[in-house]
Design a protein around this motif. Structure first.
Motif, PDB file in Angstrom:
ATOM      1  N   GLY A 317       0.860  -1.063   0.016  1.00  0.00           N
ATOM      2  CA  GLY A 317      -0.069   0.022  -0.044  1.00  0.00           C
ATOM      3  C   GLY A 317       0.722   1.198   0.238  1.00  0.00           C
ATOM      4  O   GLY A 317       0.361   2.386  -0.831  1.00  0.00           O
ATOM      5  N   MET A 318       2.000   1.341   0.806  1.00  0.00           N
ATOM      6  CA  MET A 318       2.703   2.444   0.824  1.00  0.00           C
ATOM      7  C   MET A 318       3.452   2.524  -0.402  1.00  0.00           C
ATOM      8  O   MET A 318       3.764   3.897  -0.977  1.00  0.00           O
ATOM      9  N   ALA A 319       3.834   1.674  -1.191  1.00  0.00           N
ATOM     10  CA  ALA A 319       4.512   1.821  -2.626  1.00  0.00           C
ATOM     11  C   ALA A 319       3.563   2.679  -3.480  1.00  0.00           C
ATOM     12  O   ALA A 319       3.707   3.277  -4.434  1.00  0.00           O
ATOM     13  N   ILE A 320       2.122   1.947  -3.584  1.00  0.00           N
ATOM     14  CA  ILE A 320       1.304   2.542  -4.467  1.00  0.00           C
ATOM     15  C   ILE A 320       1.105   3.976  -4.025  1.00  0.00           C
ATOM     16  O   ILE A 320       0.795   4.757  -5.153  1.00  0.00           O
ATOM     17  N   TRP A 321       1.104   4.204  -2.609  1.00  0.00           N
ATOM     18  CA  TRP A 321       0.897   5.800  -2.434  1.00  0.00           C
ATOM     19  C   TRP A 321       1.987   6.575  -2.910  1.00  0.00           C
ATOM     20  O   TRP A 321       1.677   7.781  -3.285  1.00  0.00           O
ATOM     21  N   LEU A 322       3.338   5.967  -2.769  1.00  0.00           N
ATOM     22  CA  LEU A 322       4.324   6.764  -3.056  1.00  0.00           C
ATOM     23  C   LEU A 322       4.488   6.935  -4.704  1.00  0.00           C
ATOM     24  O   LEU A 322       4.751   7.962  -5.299  1.00  0.00           O
ATOM     25  N   SER A 323       3.999   6.052  -5.498  1.00  0.00           N
ATOM     26  CA  SER A 323       3.721   6.062  -6.875  1.00  0.00           C
ATOM     27  C   SER A 323       2.826   7.381  -7.338  1.00  0.00           C
ATOM     28  O   SER A 323       3.215   7.917  -8.390  1.00  0.00           O
ATOM     29  N   PHE A 324       1.747   7.398  -6.711  1.00  0.00           N
ATOM     30  CA  PHE A 324       0.805   8.202  -7.365  1.00  0.00           C
ATOM     31  C   PHE A 324       0.361   9.657  -6.409  1.00  0.00           C
ATOM     32  O   PHE A 324      -0.086  10.445  -6.872  1.00  0.00           O
ATOM     33  N   ARG A 325       0.922   9.615  -5.001  1.00  0.00           N
ATOM     34  CA  ARG A 325       0.675  10.637  -4.272  1.00  0.00           C
ATOM     35  C   ARG A 325       1.883  11.236  -3.480  1.00  0.00           C
ATOM     36  O   ARG A 325       1.716  12.378  -2.980  1.00  0.00           O
ATOM     37  N   ALA A 326       3.081  10.731  -3.582  1.00  0.00           N
ATOM     38  CA  ALA A 326       4.186  11.420  -3.032  1.00  0.00           C
ATOM     39  C   ALA A 326       4.602  12.630  -3.645  1.00  0.00           C
ATOM     40  O   ALA A 326       4.452  12.898  -5.075  1.00  0.00           O
ATOM     41  N   LYS A 327       4.976  13.851  -2.859  1.00  0.00           N
ATOM     42  CA  LYS A 327       5.502  15.161  -3.587  1.00  0.00           C
ATOM     43  C   LYS A 327       6.666  15.364  -3.579  1.00  0.00           C
ATOM     44  O   LYS A 327       7.104  16.023  -4.462  1.00  0.00           O
ATOM     45  N   SER A 328       7.599  14.830  -2.817  1.00  0.00           N
ATOM     46  CA  SER A 328       8.928  14.862  -3.019  1.00  0.00           C
ATOM     47  C   SER A 328       9.800  13.845  -4.127  1.00  0.00           C
ATOM     48  O   SER A 328       9.039  12.903  -4.377  1.00  0.00           O
ATOM     49  N   ALA A 329      10.480  14.525  -4.959  1.00  0.00           N
ATOM     50  CA  ALA A 329      11.194  13.823  -5.683  1.00  0.00           C
ATOM     51  C   ALA A 329      11.503  12.384  -5.694  1.00  0.00           C
ATOM     52  O   ALA A 329      11.496  11.540  -6.257  1.00  0.00           O
ATOM     53  N   ILE A 334      11.234   6.566  -6.302  1.00  0.00           N
ATOM     54  CA  ILE A 334      11.466   5.331  -5.778  1.00  0.00           C
ATOM     55  C   ILE A 334      10.137   4.592  -5.843  1.00  0.00           C
ATOM     56  O   ILE A 334      10.098   3.478  -6.015  1.00  0.00           O
ATOM     57  N   GLY A 335       8.663   5.246  -5.387  1.00  0.00           N
ATOM     58  CA  GLY A 335       7.719   4.608  -5.487  1.00  0.00           C
ATOM     59  C   GLY A 335       7.359   3.992  -7.230  1.00  0.00           C
ATOM     60  O   GLY A 335       6.868   2.938  -7.329  1.00  0.00           O
ATOM     61  N   LYS A 336       7.672   4.630  -8.167  1.00  0.00           N
ATOM     62  CA  LYS A 336       7.759   4.265  -9.518  1.00  0.00           C
ATOM     63  C   LYS A 336       8.364   3.271  -9.817  1.00  0.00           C
ATOM     64  O   LYS A 336       8.206   2.213 -10.562  1.00  0.00           O
TER      65      LYS A 336
END
Length: 450
Positions: A317-329, A334-336
């Motif tokens: 779930g955290m990886a999905i959030w990083l891919s679509f919602r993370a603001k920091s570059a 990393i999420g993608k």
């Protein structure tokens, strides 16, 4: 204080590294990998036998009985031919690998195949049930509802009882003893040496003669002494295995295992590998017992089905959030990179790229998220809401499908997805705060460069 902390980390990491690199643990890990193919093949045919329970659809049971169900006994035979010899496969691979490691690292004239054959001989010395009666050794003969014991061999519908998963722990001890005796005899040149002109196959068979006699004598003598005392090797060795298994099957024992896996990972040590070297025999035995009516949660692969979904730390779930919602570059990139691997329970990019290892800010969710998903999974299954685990699914199996395969039920699929969601709820406030912190740093660097 910082120096002392670093010193402790170094000492702890070194100690765990020495343990994980030990010959015994490396051989155990090889044995664990060896049963994956067997358990998957067995699982496929087991699922074919329980399809009506997995799909309680009106009319499906009648259709099954008139088609696939006609071959259910053959499916059961194939399952028994995989899981029913699990002690031989697991412990045999352990012995073969253990012998090979000693051969390579001590430059001894050990033949891994001879080590395997010596183990099989030693193991079958422990299989028959014998008693000391009227001044002599006698075979146990009995007939009951659970199994038939003829000539000392306990046989149930799954085959010879003691060579199945229940014999794994005994097999490991017998395998270890076999290798040590074999190694000792070769090291002291207690072997028959043939001329160089003799073919290698013939020479190897004679070189195993004296080690074989020593193994048979030692194992037989130990078993004889125990039989005369009213027990045998198998029963004695099964006591600690059963005790450890019972602890691991409790909710608190299960949580301790999850905690240790993630504590080790936080130090940069592959905690899943270390801990699975201990619990693999337990989950395999419990899974086989579940098929025959037991009700263990800690069976098959509950970790990848309900606990560490997306990888250690339950990071899907955290990886999905990083891919679509993370603001920091940093976190967004990393999420993608991690999104696709996370679907298959691979998360090294997150562990070392986020990073999580040695990162105090993410230690709490990394340890607590799998603990929470583990609690949800444990009590949902043990309460009977979701069926017990009867299949060891491949560890890269995606969320949902993993729970379905493990329990052969749609409820298991739902539970798997729910556990992943619950783990993300634990992660969310921490990863969101971490993302904002990194974003501020990135903005400050960008402003300074203008």
């Amino acid at each position: 204080m910082a120096d002392q902390s670093e010193s402790f980390k170094d000492k702890f990491s070194n100690a765990i590294g020495i343990f994980s690199g030990s010959r015994f643990v490396r051989a155990i890990m090889a044995a664990g990998y060896s049963v994956i193919a067997f358990s998957i093949v067995g699982a496929i045919f087991l699922i074919l036998t329980v399809l009506p329970q997995a799909f309680p659809i009106p009319g499906f049971a009648a259709w099954y009985a008139g088609t696939i169900g006609r071959f259910s006994n053959m499916f059961q035979v194939i399952y028994n031919s995989t899981m029913g010899i699990l002690a031989l496969v697991f412990s045999g691979t352990f012995t073969y690998t253990y012998t090979k490691i000693y051969r390579d690292e001590e430059s001894l004239n050990l033949d891994p195949l001879n080590g395997l054959m010596l183990f099989l001989m030693a193991m079958f010395i422990t299989v028959p049930q014998l008693v000391w009666k009227n001044g002599s050794i006698q075979f146990v003969q009995s007939l009951n509802k659970l199994n038939v014991i003829g000539g000392g061999y306990a046989v149930s519908t799954s085959g010879i009882t003691r060579i199945a998963s229940v014999g794994i722990f005994t097999g490991l001890v017998v395998g270890w003893l076999t290798v040590q005796i074999y190694r000792l005899t070769i090291k002291h040149n207690w072997q028959i040496k043939m001329p160089d002109s003799v073919p290698a196959g013939v020479a190897n068979s004679f070189s195993a003669l004296i080690p074989g006699f020593c193994v048979a004598f030692v194992v037989g003598a130990i078993n004889l002494a125990l039989i005369m005392a009213g027990t045998d090797i198998f029963k004695v060795l099964y006591i600690p295995f059963s005790f450890i298994s019972n602890i691991a099957d409790t909710w608190w024992g299960f949580l301790v295992i999850i905690f240790l896996i993630h504590l080790l990972w936080w130090f940069g040590i592959h905690g899943a590998t270390i801990m699975s070297s201990f619990y693999t025999p337990i989950v395999l035995a419990n899974m086989a017992a579940n098929v025959h009516g037991a009700n263990h949660f800690f069976a098959g692969d509950p970790m990848n089905a309900f606990v560490i979904i997306g990888g250690s730390g339950a990071t899907l779930g955290m990886a999905i959030w990083l891919s679509f919602r993370a603001k920091s570059a940093q976190l967004s990139s990393i999420g993608k990179v991690e999104l696709v691997p996370a679907i298959f329970n691979i998360n090294e990019p997150i562990l070392f790229g986020l990073p999580i290892v040695y990162n105090v800010q993410l230690a709490v969710p990394f340890i607590c998220a799998p603990l929470v998903s583990g609690i949800v999974g444990y009590f949902t299954v043990t309460s009977g809401i979701v069926k017990k685990i009867i299949v060891q699914q491949p560890w890269p199996t995606p969320v949902g499908l993993s729970g379905f395969l493990a329990t052969a039920s749609w409820q298991g699929a739902v539970l798997s997805i729910f556990c992943a969601f619950v783990a993300f709820l634990v992660w969310y406030p921490f990863i969101r705060h971490y993302d904002r912190t990194l974003l501020k740093k990135e903005q400050a660097i960008a402003d300074a460069e203008k």
